[in-house]
Scaffold this motif. Structure first.
Motif, PDB file in Angstrom:
ATOM      1  N   LEU A 243      54.641  90.417  48.302  1.00 17.51           N
ATOM      2  CA  LEU A 243      54.417  89.047  48.741  1.00 17.51           C
ATOM      3  C   LEU A 243      55.595  88.577  49.586  1.00 17.51           C
ATOM      4  O   LEU A 243      56.752  88.740  49.199  1.00 17.51           O
ATOM      5  N   GLU A 244      55.287  87.996  50.730  1.00 13.64           N
ATOM      6  CA  GLU A 244      56.306  87.462  51.620  1.00 13.64           C
ATOM      7  C   GLU A 244      55.968  86.018  51.961  1.00 13.64           C
ATOM      8  O   GLU A 244      54.863  85.534  51.697  1.00 13.64           O
ATOM      9  N   TYR A 245      56.963  85.326  52.554  1.00  5.41           N
ATOM     10  CA  TYR A 245      56.768  83.925  52.944  1.00  5.41           C
ATOM     11  C   TYR A 245      57.168  83.751  54.402  1.00  5.41           C
ATOM     12  O   TYR A 245      58.211  84.227  54.832  1.00  5.41           O
ATOM     13  N   TRP A 246      56.302  83.069  55.143  1.00  2.00           N
ATOM     14  CA  TRP A 246      56.597  82.743  56.536  1.00  2.00           C
ATOM     15  C   TRP A 246      56.875  81.253  56.647  1.00  2.00           C
ATOM     16  O   TRP A 246      56.185  80.436  56.037  1.00  2.00           O
ATOM     17  N   PRO A 247      57.915  80.817  57.375  1.00  2.00           N
ATOM     18  CA  PRO A 247      58.810  81.645  58.201  1.00  2.00           C
ATOM     19  C   PRO A 247      59.975  82.241  57.420  1.00  2.00           C
ATOM     20  O   PRO A 247      60.593  83.191  57.876  1.00  2.00           O
ATOM     21  N   SER A 248      60.285  81.682  56.215  1.00  2.00           N
ATOM     22  CA  SER A 248      61.416  82.194  55.453  1.00  2.00           C
ATOM     23  C   SER A 248      61.281  81.745  54.004  1.00  2.00           C
ATOM     24  O   SER A 248      60.688  80.700  53.712  1.00  2.00           O
ATOM     25  N   ASP A 249      61.843  82.564  53.090  1.00  2.00           N
ATOM     26  CA  ASP A 249      61.819  82.205  51.673  1.00  2.00           C
ATOM     27  C   ASP A 249      62.534  80.887  51.398  1.00  2.00           C
ATOM     28  O   ASP A 249      62.215  80.180  50.439  1.00  2.00           O
ATOM     29  N   SER A 250      63.509  80.565  52.231  1.00  2.00           N
ATOM     30  CA  SER A 250      64.351  79.399  51.973  1.00  2.00           C
ATOM     31  C   SER A 250      63.715  78.078  52.416  1.00  2.00           C
ATOM     32  O   SER A 250      64.202  77.016  52.064  1.00  2.00           O
ATOM     33  N   TRP A 251      62.627  78.148  53.181  1.00  2.00           N
ATOM     34  CA  TRP A 251      62.000  76.918  53.661  1.00  2.00           C
ATOM     35  C   TRP A 251      61.254  76.239  52.522  1.00  2.00           C
ATOM     36  O   TRP A 251      60.651  76.891  51.667  1.00  2.00           O
ATOM     37  N   PRO A 252      61.259  74.890  52.496  1.00  2.00           N
ATOM     38  CA  PRO A 252      60.555  74.180  51.414  1.00  2.00           C
ATOM     39  C   PRO A 252      59.039  74.301  51.518  1.00  2.00           C
ATOM     40  O   PRO A 252      58.342  74.279  50.510  1.00  2.00           O
ATOM     41  N   VAL A 253      58.494  74.421  52.734  1.00  2.00           N
ATOM     42  CA  VAL A 253      57.062  74.596  52.945  1.00  2.00           C
ATOM     43  C   VAL A 253      56.858  75.920  53.662  1.00  2.00           C
ATOM     44  O   VAL A 253      57.406  76.128  54.747  1.00  2.00           O
ATOM     45  N   VAL A 254      56.097  76.817  53.060  1.00  2.00           N
ATOM     46  CA  VAL A 254      55.954  78.168  53.601  1.00  2.00           C
ATOM     47  C   VAL A 254      54.489  78.585  53.573  1.00  2.00           C
ATOM     48  O   VAL A 254      53.661  77.988  52.871  1.00  2.00           O
ATOM     49  N   VAL A 255      54.189  79.642  54.336  1.00  2.00           N
ATOM     50  CA  VAL A 255      52.872  80.277  54.314  1.00  2.00           C
ATOM     51  C   VAL A 255      53.036  81.656  53.683  1.00  2.00           C
ATOM     52  O   VAL A 255      53.699  82.521  54.261  1.00  2.00           O
ATOM     53  N   PRO A 256      52.476  81.882  52.505  1.00  2.00           N
ATOM     54  CA  PRO A 256      52.625  83.189  51.863  1.00  2.00           C
ATOM     55  C   PRO A 256      51.636  84.197  52.441  1.00  2.00           C
ATOM     56  O   PRO A 256      50.556  83.850  52.899  1.00  2.00           O
ATOM     57  N   TYR A 257      52.042  85.473  52.424  1.00  2.00           N
ATOM     58  CA  TYR A 257      51.171  86.542  52.898  1.00  2.00           C
ATOM     59  C   TYR A 257      51.574  87.839  52.213  1.00  2.00           C
ATOM     60  O   TYR A 257      52.583  87.905  51.495  1.00  2.00           O
ATOM     61  N   VAL A 258      50.782  88.886  52.422  1.00  2.00           N
ATOM     62  CA  VAL A 258      51.003  90.175  51.772  1.00  2.00           C
ATOM     63  C   VAL A 258      51.365  91.226  52.817  1.00  2.00           C
ATOM     64  O   VAL A 258      50.739  91.308  53.871  1.00  2.00           O
ATOM     65  N   THR A 259      52.384  92.005  52.523  1.00  2.00           N
ATOM     66  CA  THR A 259      52.719  93.172  53.336  1.00  2.00           C
ATOM     67  C   THR A 259      52.549  94.428  52.490  1.00  2.00           C
ATOM     68  O   THR A 259      52.572  94.368  51.258  1.00  2.00           O
ATOM     69  N   LEU A 260      52.375  95.563  53.174  1.00  2.00           N
ATOM     70  CA  LEU A 260      52.239  96.844  52.496  1.00  2.00           C
ATOM     71  C   LEU A 260      53.456  97.692  52.789  1.00  2.00           C
ATOM     72  O   LEU A 260      53.832  97.864  53.946  1.00  2.00           O
ATOM     73  N   GLU A 261      54.065  98.231  51.742  1.00  2.00           N
ATOM     74  CA  GLU A 261      55.299  98.990  51.895  1.00  2.00           C
ATOM     75  C   GLU A 261      55.095 100.451  51.483  1.00  2.00           C
ATOM     76  O   GLU A 261      54.340 100.756  50.561  1.00  2.00           O
ATOM     77  N   GLU A 262      55.805 101.322  52.195  1.00  2.00           N
ATOM     78  CA  GLU A 262      55.933 102.735  51.838  1.00  2.00           C
ATOM     79  C   GLU A 262      54.612 103.394  51.455  1.00  2.00           C
ATOM     80  O   GLU A 262      54.410 103.814  50.309  1.00  2.00           O
ATOM     81  N   PRO A 263      53.687 103.468  52.410  1.00  2.00           N
ATOM     82  CA  PRO A 263      52.431 104.162  52.085  1.00  2.00           C
ATOM     83  C   PRO A 263      52.668 105.648  51.844  1.00  2.00           C
ATOM     84  O   PRO A 263      53.480 106.271  52.519  1.00  2.00           O
ATOM     85  N   HIS A 264      51.965 106.192  50.880  1.00  2.00           N
ATOM     86  CA  HIS A 264      52.105 107.608  50.566  1.00  2.00           C
ATOM     87  C   HIS A 264      51.180 108.481  51.392  1.00  2.00           C
ATOM     88  O   HIS A 264      51.233 109.704  51.314  1.00  2.00           O
TER      89      HIS A 264
END
Length: 267
Positions: A243-264
């Motif tokens: 789970l990630e947040y756009w534009p940044s984790d530190s912003w009070p209002v964010v848009v969350p989204y999902v990224t995929l890491e290290e596919p096998h």
């Protein structure tokens, strides 16, 4: 003669906001223009960004099927509050039912299927039949439809709780907590408008249903990536969802989204 089902104010429900106070053609101005437009034109497109398929998701297209029901729910909500017509009421409520049906069909974890259901195709049929029966029943007592739809949220919260028990990712728990917070505020606003209308009209502040529109849209903004996260965990275990947040984790209002890491494996 019976009023036309398309006529203004032919619906069986009416919300606390005064009718035609700010427009001759819009029954509930703030429920239509102020918040439905905000939720529909701003938060729904943000949900679309959240619902975009990750580029390495091996061609899964299920998420795309939810975009049309979400759009229709926004349009029909605006139409209902603009006219307070019987048709508008049913379209508003049924579009929510159909959106939930699509979400359940594609995203309901197979681990929670009834024992008699062995495959996703069988579950599609079960969901479809249930949706058709529920659609027909909604015509019997339309005033109860909204209460029945809101009760489905408790099942979704129960499923979220079950999944959180198996997950140690603090980001997931944080997103779930924020989602529940927005939902709690939303349902409180909905119930307040429905049951305490006399109080809000007495103090000239009958706008809690309009708050409901914004707050439930905010809850969905966090719910969608959370569901995607769990779906990827079940259906694409070779990927590591994050789970990630756009534009940044530190912003009070964010848009969350999902990224995929290290596919096998490569698609």
């Amino acid at each position: 003669t019976m009023p036309s089902i398309f006529s203004y104010q032919s619906a069986e429900v009416d919300w606390c906001e005064g009718n035609f106070e700010r427009s001759a053609v819009i029954a509930e101005y703030y429920n239509t223009d102020g918040t439905s437009l905000f939720s529909f034109l701003l938060l729904t497109p943000l949900n679309f960004l959240v619902l975009e398929e990750p580029p390495r998701a091996c061609g899964r297209m299920e998420l795309c099927h939810l975009k049309v029901p979400l759009l229709l729910a926004g349009v029909f909500s605006m139409y209902f509050h603009m006219t307070l017509s019987y048709v508008g009421q049913l379209l508003d409520e049924l579009s929510i039912l159909w959106t939930l049906a699509v979400a359940y069909s594609f995203w309901y974890p197979q681990a929670y299927f009834p024992k008699c259901i062995k495959t996703r195709r069988h579950f599609f049929w079960l969901t479809g039949i249930t949706t058709v029966i529920s659609t027909l029943m909604s015509f019997i007592k339309p005033t109860l439809n909204a209460y029945a739809l809101n009760c489905i949220a408790f099942h979704l919260l129960y499923l979220t709780w079950r999944e959180l028990k198996k997950c140690n990712d603090k980001r997931v728990h944080r997103m779930a907590a924020v989602m529940v917070m927005w939902w709690a505020l939303a349902i409180t606003s909905w119930i307040s408008d429905r049951w305490l209308c006399w109080l809000w009209q007495a103090i000239n502040f009958p706008y809690f249903h309009s708050f409901w529109h914004v707050l439930i849209a905010m809850s969905l903004l966090y719910c969608c990536p959370l569901v995607i996260y769990f779906d990827v965990s079940y259906e694409m275990p070779s990927f590591k969802p994050k789970l990630e947040y756009w534009p940044s984790d530190s912003w009070p209002v964010v848009v969350p989204y999902v990224t995929l890491e290290e596919p096998h494996k490569q698609c």
